[in-house]
Design a protein around this motif. Structure first.
Motif, PDB file in Angstrom:
ATOM      1  N   GLU A 259       2.413  10.940  -4.449  1.00 21.36           N
ATOM      2  CA  GLU A 259       1.002  10.587  -4.611  1.00 21.36           C
ATOM      3  C   GLU A 259       0.278  11.708  -5.344  1.00 21.36           C
ATOM      4  N   THR A 260      -0.306  11.382  -6.489  1.00 22.11           N
ATOM      5  CA  THR A 260      -1.092  12.352  -7.246  1.00 22.11           C
ATOM      6  C   THR A 260      -2.566  12.131  -6.934  1.00 22.11           C
ATOM      7  N   GLU A 261      -3.289  13.228  -6.705  1.00 21.77           N
ATOM      8  CA  GLU A 261      -4.721  13.147  -6.479  1.00 21.77           C
ATOM      9  C   GLU A 261      -5.454  13.846  -7.615  1.00 21.77           C
ATOM     10  N   TYR A 262      -6.559  13.234  -8.044  1.00 21.23           N
ATOM     11  CA  TYR A 262      -7.405  13.806  -9.089  1.00 21.23           C
ATOM     12  C   TYR A 262      -8.836  13.894  -8.577  1.00 21.23           C
ATOM     13  N   LEU A 263      -9.521  14.953  -8.988  1.00 18.42           N
ATOM     14  CA  LEU A 263     -10.953  15.071  -8.758  1.00 18.42           C
ATOM     15  C   LEU A 263     -11.668  14.478  -9.974  1.00 18.42           C
ATOM     16  N   VAL A 264     -12.617  13.577  -9.738  1.00 19.11           N
ATOM     17  CA  VAL A 264     -13.372  12.959 -10.830  1.00 19.11           C
ATOM     18  C   VAL A 264     -14.488  13.916 -11.250  1.00 19.11           C
ATOM     19  N   LEU A 265     -14.544  14.247 -12.534  1.00 18.17           N
ATOM     20  CA  LEU A 265     -15.463  15.275 -13.021  1.00 18.17           C
ATOM     21  C   LEU A 265     -16.805  14.717 -13.478  1.00 18.17           C
ATOM     22  N   LYS A 266     -16.875  13.442 -13.834  1.00 16.48           N
ATOM     23  CA  LYS A 266     -18.142  12.883 -14.293  1.00 16.48           C
ATOM     24  C   LYS A 266     -18.142  11.376 -14.082  1.00 16.48           C
ATOM     25  N   GLY A 267     -19.334  10.771 -14.249  1.00 14.40           N
ATOM     26  CA  GLY A 267     -19.453   9.342 -14.044  1.00 14.40           C
ATOM     27  C   GLY A 267     -19.892   9.010 -12.634  1.00 14.40           C
ATOM     28  N   ALA A 268     -19.810   7.712 -12.278  1.00 11.12           N
ATOM     29  CA  ALA A 268     -20.298   7.236 -10.986  1.00 11.12           C
ATOM     30  C   ALA A 268     -19.555   7.851  -9.809  1.00 11.12           C
ATOM     31  N   LEU A 269     -18.294   8.246 -10.016  1.00 12.93           N
ATOM     32  CA  LEU A 269     -17.489   8.807  -8.925  1.00 12.93           C
ATOM     33  C   LEU A 269     -17.379  10.329  -9.002  1.00 12.93           C
ATOM     34  N   ALA A 270     -18.228  10.981  -9.764  1.00 15.18           N
ATOM     35  CA  ALA A 270     -18.159  12.442  -9.921  1.00 15.18           C
ATOM     36  C   ALA A 270     -18.175  13.121  -8.556  1.00 15.18           C
ATOM     37  N   GLY A 271     -17.223  14.044  -8.353  1.00 13.15           N
ATOM     38  CA  GLY A 271     -17.106  14.749  -7.088  1.00 13.15           C
ATOM     39  C   GLY A 271     -16.212  14.062  -6.076  1.00 13.15           C
ATOM     40  N   ARG A 272     -15.834  12.807  -6.342  1.00 14.81           N
ATOM     41  CA  ARG A 272     -14.933  12.082  -5.441  1.00 14.81           C
ATOM     42  C   ARG A 272     -13.485  12.278  -5.911  1.00 14.81           C
ATOM     43  N   ARG A 273     -12.540  11.904  -5.050  1.00 13.24           N
ATOM     44  CA  ARG A 273     -11.128  11.979  -5.401  1.00 13.24           C
ATOM     45  C   ARG A 273     -10.548  10.580  -5.548  1.00 13.24           C
ATOM     46  N   VAL A 274      -9.656  10.438  -6.511  1.00 18.41           N
ATOM     47  CA  VAL A 274      -8.883   9.208  -6.645  1.00 18.41           C
ATOM     48  C   VAL A 274      -7.408   9.559  -6.487  1.00 18.41           C
ATOM     49  N   SER A 275      -6.643   8.611  -5.971  1.00 23.74           N
ATOM     50  CA  SER A 275      -5.219   8.852  -5.750  1.00 23.74           C
ATOM     51  C   SER A 275      -4.401   7.775  -6.446  1.00 23.74           C
ATOM     52  N   TYR A 276      -3.167   8.127  -6.819  1.00 23.14           N
ATOM     53  CA  TYR A 276      -2.286   7.212  -7.542  1.00 23.14           C
ATOM     54  C   TYR A 276      -0.870   7.408  -7.017  1.00 23.14           C
ATOM     55  N   ARG A 277      -0.330   6.395  -6.342  1.00 23.73           N
ATOM     56  CA  ARG A 277       1.071   6.423  -5.899  1.00 23.73           C
ATOM     57  C   ARG A 277       1.913   5.815  -7.008  1.00 23.73           C
ATOM     58  N   TYR A 278       2.666   6.666  -7.688  1.00 25.06           N
ATOM     59  CA  TYR A 278       3.285   6.278  -8.954  1.00 25.06           C
ATOM     60  C   TYR A 278       4.765   5.910  -8.832  1.00 25.06           C
ATOM     61  N   MET A 279       5.396   6.180  -7.675  1.00 25.79           N
ATOM     62  CA  MET A 279       6.799   5.812  -7.515  1.00 25.79           C
ATOM     63  C   MET A 279       6.912   4.321  -7.170  1.00 25.79           C
ATOM     64  N   ASN A 280       8.121   3.764  -7.305  1.00 27.21           N
ATOM     65  CA  ASN A 280       8.275   2.352  -6.973  1.00 27.21           C
ATOM     66  C   ASN A 280       8.323   2.164  -5.450  1.00 27.21           C
ATOM     67  N   ARG A 281       8.222   0.903  -5.008  1.00 31.15           N
ATOM     68  CA  ARG A 281       8.156   0.619  -3.575  1.00 31.15           C
ATOM     69  C   ARG A 281       9.412   1.097  -2.838  1.00 31.15           C
ATOM     70  N   GLU A 282      10.570   1.002  -3.511  1.00 32.36           N
ATOM     71  CA  GLU A 282      11.809   1.410  -2.854  1.00 32.36           C
ATOM     72  C   GLU A 282      11.747   2.878  -2.425  1.00 32.36           C
ATOM     73  N   PHE A 283      11.087   3.719  -3.234  1.00 36.01           N
ATOM     74  CA  PHE A 283      10.969   5.133  -2.893  1.00 36.01           C
ATOM     75  C   PHE A 283      10.225   5.304  -1.569  1.00 36.01           C
ATOM     76  N   TYR A 284       9.081   4.618  -1.421  1.00 37.36           N
ATOM     77  CA  TYR A 284       8.270   4.782  -0.221  1.00 37.36           C
ATOM     78  C   TYR A 284       8.933   4.144   1.002  1.00 37.36           C
ATOM     79  N   GLU A 285       9.631   3.044   0.801  1.00 41.92           N
ATOM     80  CA  GLU A 285      10.361   2.436   1.912  1.00 41.92           C
ATOM     81  C   GLU A 285      11.436   3.386   2.434  1.00 41.92           C
ATOM     82  N   GLN A 286      12.155   4.036   1.505  1.00 38.12           N
ATOM     83  CA  GLN A 286      13.178   4.989   1.912  1.00 38.12           C
ATOM     84  C   GLN A 286      12.547   6.233   2.517  1.00 38.12           C
ATOM     85  N   ASP A 287      11.406   6.644   1.976  1.00 38.39           N
ATOM     86  CA  ASP A 287      10.710   7.820   2.481  1.00 38.39           C
ATOM     87  C   ASP A 287      10.313   7.620   3.942  1.00 38.39           C
ATOM     88  N   TYR A 288       9.812   6.424   4.259  1.00 41.34           N
ATOM     89  CA  TYR A 288       9.431   6.160   5.642  1.00 41.34           C
ATOM     90  C   TYR A 288      10.662   6.085   6.538  1.00 41.34           C
TER      91      TYR A 288
END
Length: 442
Positions: A259-288
């Motif tokens: 999971e990658t997290e980014y801080l939003v620097l400008k716009g409506a979400l400035a100061g908030r964080r967004v997250s992106y889970r970029y691996m496929n589902r099989e990765f997270y199923e195995q991880d759990y």
């Protein structure tokens, strides 16, 4: 990613984490210290989720003279680190207290009152309580029972609040990642810095400070000095191109368990964080399957709802992620996706959170109809039904006075809103005029 091969490369990597740091003086990151003792193979050995740092002198004192009664200083050590704190609960470097009004603002009235009752003894130990409340109330509980709105007039020492794992968890869920306040005891005249996740701690040993400061200068995004190129040695051209193409919309914060997290620097979400889970589902199923119960404290149902449901989605709790952020996440992750098509979940899409059901890709319908979705078993079912606004909703069972009454509702569009109209003989026009018997859903 291969291990950095020079001071410059390590500084560049660290700079990505520290650009938005709150632990800085005049905009420049500072090294802070933590004293520890006890035999451990972990980089950080902490009893609580919140991990504290301070001055080198204070860290040395804590390492050699434990502040827990009965502890003996075995294997004392001091850790030097840079901390990435992008959104602290408080930044009170000259105040050891936290206002209850601040807690109300950050967590809401319900959790704030629970905190006030839990730490009533600390509140009652302040001059504020003795002078302004003790003559009228027997205790904090007594005051809250009689005049709960006065909670915002109270304050207490900050350290017990941030030593409580449950409370820190509440702050973390609300999007906060640390706290800064004046200390107590040994650190009574200096600030303490607390992070809520050990991924925010970056070892300062082996980091060339001059290279780090150069990497954090905005000019680095337009050109690299020749001296920097020479110092980089065998660093790849690709790594330097990453710096030149730095995003002006998102700031990289962390990358942990896919999971990658980014801080939003400008716009409506400035100061908030967004997250992106970029691996496929099989990765997270195995991880759990491999780590469930250790790195994830929830059960399998909550893991499916909170983690598997967000695979491939760019998410921001409680907010709609605009297309430009999704596009920027895709730009920043394009090289990795191209290099690892078998592991990647595919291009990012905007995700939203449906209360009780987890993350969903159906952003438009969630933000158009809001909590009407709670009446349906799935977002897909809601889309199918709400696309036919003149049809009645499925029968709903409501609790009334201990009994159950079955009601029917129809869905009607009024302007840019959707309303639920109880089937009691009124026409839509009457509802629009009189505002009787309707529930506004957005």
């Amino acid at each position: 990613m291969p291990a950095p091969t020079s001071h410059f490369d390590r500084a560049i990597e660290l700079a990505r984490h520290l650009t938005a740091t709150a632990v800085a003086v005049d905009g420049q990151p500072v090294v802070v210290y933590r004293g520890e003792h006890g035999v451990s193979t972990d980089l950080i050995h902490a009893r609580t989720r919140s991990v504290s740092f301070g001055s080198a002198a204070a860290a040395s004192e804590y390492a050699q003279h434990p502040n827990q009664r009965g502890d003996v200083a075995v294997a004392p050590r001091v850790i030097a680190a840079y901390l990435a704190i992008a959104n602290p609960v408080i930044d009170n470097r000259d105040d050891p207290f936290i206002e209850m009004g601040t807690i109300v603002e950050k967590l809401g009235r319900d959790k704030a009152e629970r905190i006030a009752r839990r730490f009533a003894g600390h509140i009652e130990n302040t001059g504020n309580w003795v002078e302004g409340f003790s003559h009228d109330y027997d205790s904090v509980e007594h005051m809250l029972d009689l005049e709960p709105d006065r909670i915002t007039d109270l304050y207490l020492d900050a350290y017990p609040v941030f030593d409580d794992d449950e409370v820190v968890g509440w702050f973390a869920q609300a999007g906060y990642d640390g706290a800064i306040h004046l200390g107590n005891g040994i650190t009574a005249l200096e600030p303490e810095y607390k992070v809520f996740d050990q991924a925010q701690i970056h070892c300062a040993i082996g980091i060339d400070r001059v290279a780090l400061l150069r990497a954090m200068v905005p000019a680095i995004t337009t050109q690299l000095r020749p001296a920097d190129t020479d110092q980089a040695g065998d660093s790849s051209t690709h790594e330097k191109e990453e710096i030149l193409n730095a995003s002006t919309l998102l700031q990289f914060c962390s990358n942990y368990r896919g999971e990658t997290e980014y801080l939003v620097l400008k716009g409506a979400l400035a100061g908030r964080r967004v997250s992106y889970r970029y691996m496929n589902r099989e990765f997270y199923e195995q991880d759990y399957a491999d780590f469930g119960g250790r790195v994830w404290s929830g059960d399998s149902a909550s893991y499916r709802r909170e983690v598997l449901g967000s695979v491939g989605l760019v998410c921001c709790s409680g907010a709609l992620v605009p297309p430009e952020i999704v596009d920027e996440v895709n730009r920043l992750s394009a090289d990795w996706r191209d290099q690892h098509p078998d592991l990647c979940a595919g291009p990012a899409r905007a995700g939203v959170y449906v209360q009780g059901r987890g993350w969903s890709e159906a952003a438009d319908i969630v933000f158009q109809y809001g909590y009407v979705l709670e009446r349906f078993p799935s977002v897909a079912a809601a889309e199918q039904w709400l696309s036919q606004p003149r049809r009645a909703q499925p029968d709903q069972v409501w609790e009334e006075g201990g009994g159950q009454v079955v009601r029917e509702f129809s869905v009607s569009v009024l302007g840019n809103r959707i309303v639920l109209v109880e089937q009691d003989g009124q026409e839509v026009g009457e509802v629009e005029e009189e505002g009787v018997g309707m529930t506004v859903a957005c």
